[in-house]
Design an enzyme around this catalytic site. Sequence first.
Site: not given
Length: 591
Positions: A121, A142, A154, A192
């Site tokens: 991540s 991800h 992602e 994130n």
Amino acid sequence: MAREFGCVGVVGLGTMGAGIAEVVARTGIRVIGVELDDEGVDRARGHVEHSTERALAGGKLDAAARDALLGRIEYTTRLADLADADLVIEAIPESLELKARVFTELEEVCRPDVVLASNTSSLSVTEIGVHTGRPGKVVGLHFFNPAPVLRFVEIVRTVVTEPDVIADVEAFARKLGKEPVVIGDRAGFIANALLFGYLNHAVSMYESRYATREDLDAAMRYGCGYPMGPLALLDLIGLDTAYEILETMYRQSRNRLHAPAPILRQMITAGLLGRKSGRGFYTYAEVDSPVVVPDSLTPASAAATGSTRDVRRVGVVGTGTMATGIAEVFARRGFDVVLRARSAEKASSAVDAVRKSLDRQVKRGRLSEEERGEVLSRLRGVVEFDELADRDLVVEAVAEDLAVKRAVFGALDEVVRPGAVLATTTSSLPVIECAAATSRPADVVGLHFFNPAPAMKLVEVVSTIATGEDVLATAGEVCRRVGKQPVHCADRAGFIVNALLFPYLNDAVKMLEAHYADADDIDTAMKVGCGLPMGPFELLDVVGLDVSLAIERTLYYEFRDAGFAPAPLLEHLVTAGRLGRKTGKGFRDYG
Ligand code: CAA
């Protein structure tokens, strides 16, 4: 034609890996799951069984499909068993050293054409890829927690990932029912990078006792419609994982706002990792349970919060949307309300605004004609401040101009009976400035309602260094009596919601400005990946870019943190008159 991945290996079956194995198996694909030892295999099997039980209960799977899904996952403790896999997804802990070791081993085990994906991540996919002899076949994939529920992924391409590999993995993600976005290799990727500054900020607020964990979480749920508050979300993600993500982001950005809040490390050291260890910011019924149980930090019930003052008669000062909305809220809940305007015309048009809002409720069948009459009989528009003399609570909701507000508080101080609570609805000015304009600062409190007041459940109850305990307790109780969710915080710019929301929105603008991703992909990431009701650009256009910029400037001037400085792109859009929906143009054009 995209390449079919008939057999998928998943390495590491923790929360994410087990979730990924479930998603892949649900699509009818054979899965080989690898764990370190038999204990890990048992835990993973339990995780998938438990999760698919929830899917069964929620009507997302029938019993036969569930059995077939479970039957498609083979478990092993040997990486060598991945020789058959066409695609391997690694989901082990966020350590470059560990990942490098796994990828080096995968290089030996897997055929040369096999695609190797990492669910990292935040770590660099490029750095992971160079530990193989096939960096062109290495990609980031991800998923978001919980992987079976959240539809976003992602796909991270490095500078050497082959275009075919990206296309194949994208098609694979769509086959899993996901909404993929392809992006470059930057710490935190899209979601994130935008989420963790916000989460870390919430942890700092908790650590500095700015607000309780319950109030921080309630503020974002009720104020912004988020599915979970930041601290509950950190417990879901895992504090150790969150720490690693923040560390990596900080190493790359050197942005102080990404430096993990010190209490995170302390909690991790003490074994408080979140749901997975049964305790994090909250305490859970058992390991991996989503059920929060009371602990020593759980606040006492509302009834036990100390002495309060009797409030029956309410005054509202102002005639704008907030003032009329607040007057409606109180009158509907049985309070006798006096609304003070600067002129008789303004007073009658403010009462009219309330009447119109009630008419809409009657039309929608939410209010009877009789009730409308009763509510209106409890509301009186006045012009003289003297008419507020007998009020138990007066709520000021005039323009966001300090001089104007101070003048109102000076006038209230002259006429309102001693012992009344005086509240300001300011969203950006210091409440203490209003308190200092009176001779009774202990009686002054902030009551920050959200727009539209009749619909939004949240009220931020702001205490200054002078606010009396009973005034605070009274303010909280009054909020509950009118059906609102009060959250308490100190007198700092942005209170809870704006202080947590706007730096995140600003970070999204900076990401756009840096051409890392476009507005659609960023909005998708936050909506589909984190379950937020709106993406940042959608929200900015709704709030208004001028209003957003003003809030960001207030935050920046209060905290002087470089990370809070408004993005130049936002400044330019405002200068150009592109203020969002209200001008027909903002980050997007509106018809
Ligand atoms: N398969 C399919 N569907 C499932 C399922 C499964 N195994 N388990 C549950 N569901 C369904 C349920 O049936 C339910 O569906 P409906 O809404 O249609 O009824 C839905 O999923 C929600 O499940 P629950 O009712 O069990 O839970 P909830 O309503 O309390 O929602 C939540 C829980 C999904 C976690 C929600 O609170 C949420 O979306 N929170 C935000 C989570 C988030 O932000 N995640 C991203 C974190 S960042 C990250 O993951 C990246 C990283 O690198 C750290």
